[in-house]
Design an enzyme around this catalytic site. Structure first.
Site, mmCIF file in Angstrom:
data_model
loop_
_atom_site.group_PDB
_atom_site.id
_atom_site.type_symbol
_atom_site.label_atom_id
_atom_site.label_comp_id
_atom_site.label_asym_id
_atom_site.label_seq_id
_atom_site.Cartn_x
_atom_site.Cartn_y
_atom_site.Cartn_z
ATOM 1 C CG ASP A 247 -2.011 -1.048 1.004
ATOM 2 O OD1 ASP A 247 -1.733 -2.237 1.258
ATOM 3 O OD2 ASP A 247 -3.103 -0.684 0.531
ATOM 4 C CG ASN A 257 0.542 -5.850 1.716
ATOM 5 O OD1 ASN A 257 -0.136 -5.198 0.929
ATOM 6 N ND2 ASN A 257 0.430 -7.156 1.820
#
Ligand code: MRU
Length: 368
Positions: A247, A257
């Site tokens: 992310d 993440n």
């Protein structure tokens, strides 16, 4: 990718009405594939916050289209610039961790502010450009990442390569192909025998509900496991490679993440198993170097932990697994330090998880 044999993407402009953006209501998968139209800025903000759409690249593309919808609703006076900036702030605050969101918003706003063209047309044009670029980046990630799987396959006796993945870093998290899944689909399409261990990924079960569905649609062999099973499988030689998405990745290669990714990286490190993060460059935050200290970690509603979504009698229901008063904590993401990441797979190739590695692939990236 294909659903029931027909091509499908997570987001598109409605060909019959260009003022509508069509998405998939991912809360209803794998039980129902339901289109979810966005008509207003509010719809786009709600879709991101309520995770009707989710996954770092897809929320970036949705935010870009959200600004197009905001421009369509804008007042016809000279407060337009302030209106669009306010819309951008609303979109950015819908979810804090994935950097693609802010990246896409700033890109659309900059394009609008530099141009004398019609604002809505300009926003639409940039949103479509971001969408196309995401497809192309994910496709390239597959082209580069597939060789990791092929190399493992060459060393084995023809038995399937076992990949472990966490959360959903598939096409549902992007526009098409996915990030971590793109090398998997490419390997499958080239006939490399492989099997995927899919972490269920509590609390929202994106692995069990979304990744397993995607893999099934594409015919990739897979098995859903509970989140804590990965370490055991690794100790017993049942995992050859871990592939995850991200992310937000710092300039130094720290990978943020879905919560639980860090524990998989620790177990992979302890067992000498390669751990790769696959991500488009839109996920790299060049302003950050220390992921653990600097990346904002989303904390979500505790009810996501106290309950599970289930399909009961054909309807989506929230089923309690804990009494309402039970105290819970619900951090959405964690950070895997670069030292635990074997490499990063990007649209330009695979590099070491370090500033030198990333800047080697992206020399034009802004300096801090
Ligand atoms: O909370 P979500 O479902 O948006 O989280 C998604 C993930 O953590 C993905 O692994 C990440 O966005 C990478 S997606 C290509």
């Amino acid at each position: 990718m294909k659903v029931n044999g027909s091509p499908c993407r997570t987001i598109r402009v409605d060909p019959d009405d260009r003022r509508r953006i069509l998405t998939i209501d991912q809360r209803r998968l794998p039980f129902e594939l339901v289109e979810h139209p966005l008509l207003t800025l509010d719809d786009a903000v709600e879709a991101i916050a309520a995770m009707i759409v989710r996954g770092a690249p897809l929320i970036g593309v949705t935010a870009a289209y959200g600004l197009y919808l905001a421009a369509l609703e804008a007042p016809a006076d000279d407060s337009l610039r302030a209106w669009m900036r306010a819309a951008g702030e609303r979109l950015k605050s819908a979810r804090p961790t994935a950097v693609n969101l802010a990246w896409a918003v700033e890109r659309v706003l900059a394009a609008i502010e530099e141009s004398d063209d019609d604002q809505a047309e300009r926003a639409l044009c940039v949103a479509e450009e971001i969408e196309r670029e995401d497809v192309e980046s994910c496709r390239s990630i597959g082209e580069h990442g597939v060789r990791l799987i092929e190399e493992i396959a060459e060393r084995t006796d023809g038995s399937p390569v076992n990949v472990l993945t966490h959360c959903n870093a598939g096409w549902l998290a992007c526009v098409d192909y996915g990030t971590a899944t793109s090398p998997i689909y490419a390997a499958h399409d080239r006939g490399v025998p492989l099997h995927v261990w899919v972490d269920e990924t509590r609390p929202r079960n994106q692995g069990a509900r979304l990744t397993a569905w995607e893999l099934a649609q594409h015919g990739v062999a897979h098995t859903v496991i509970v989140d804590n099973a990965g370490g055991h499988l690794m100790q017993h030689g049942m995992v050859d490679i871990v592939l995850v998405g991200s992310d937000r990745t710092t300039a130094s290669g720290d990978v943020c993440n879905k919560i639980g990714t860090y524990l998989k990286a620790l177990a992979a490190h302890d067992n000498g198993i390669p751990f790769y993060a696959a991500l488009p460059s839109s996920t790299i935050d060049w302003t950050m170097r220390d992921g653990v200290r600097e990346i904002p970690i989303e904390e979500r509603d505790g009810d996501e932990v106290r309950s599970v979504d289930a399909f009961v009698d054909g309807a989506l229901r929230s089923v309690a697994v804990l009494p309402r008063e039970t105290p819970v904590s619900n951090f959405g993401f964690d950070v895997t330090p670069a030292r635990l990441v074997t490499g990063i797979i990007t649209e330009r190739g695979i590099c070491e998880a370090s500033e030198t590695g990333l800047r080697g692939l992206f020399p034009e990236a802004p300096k801090r």
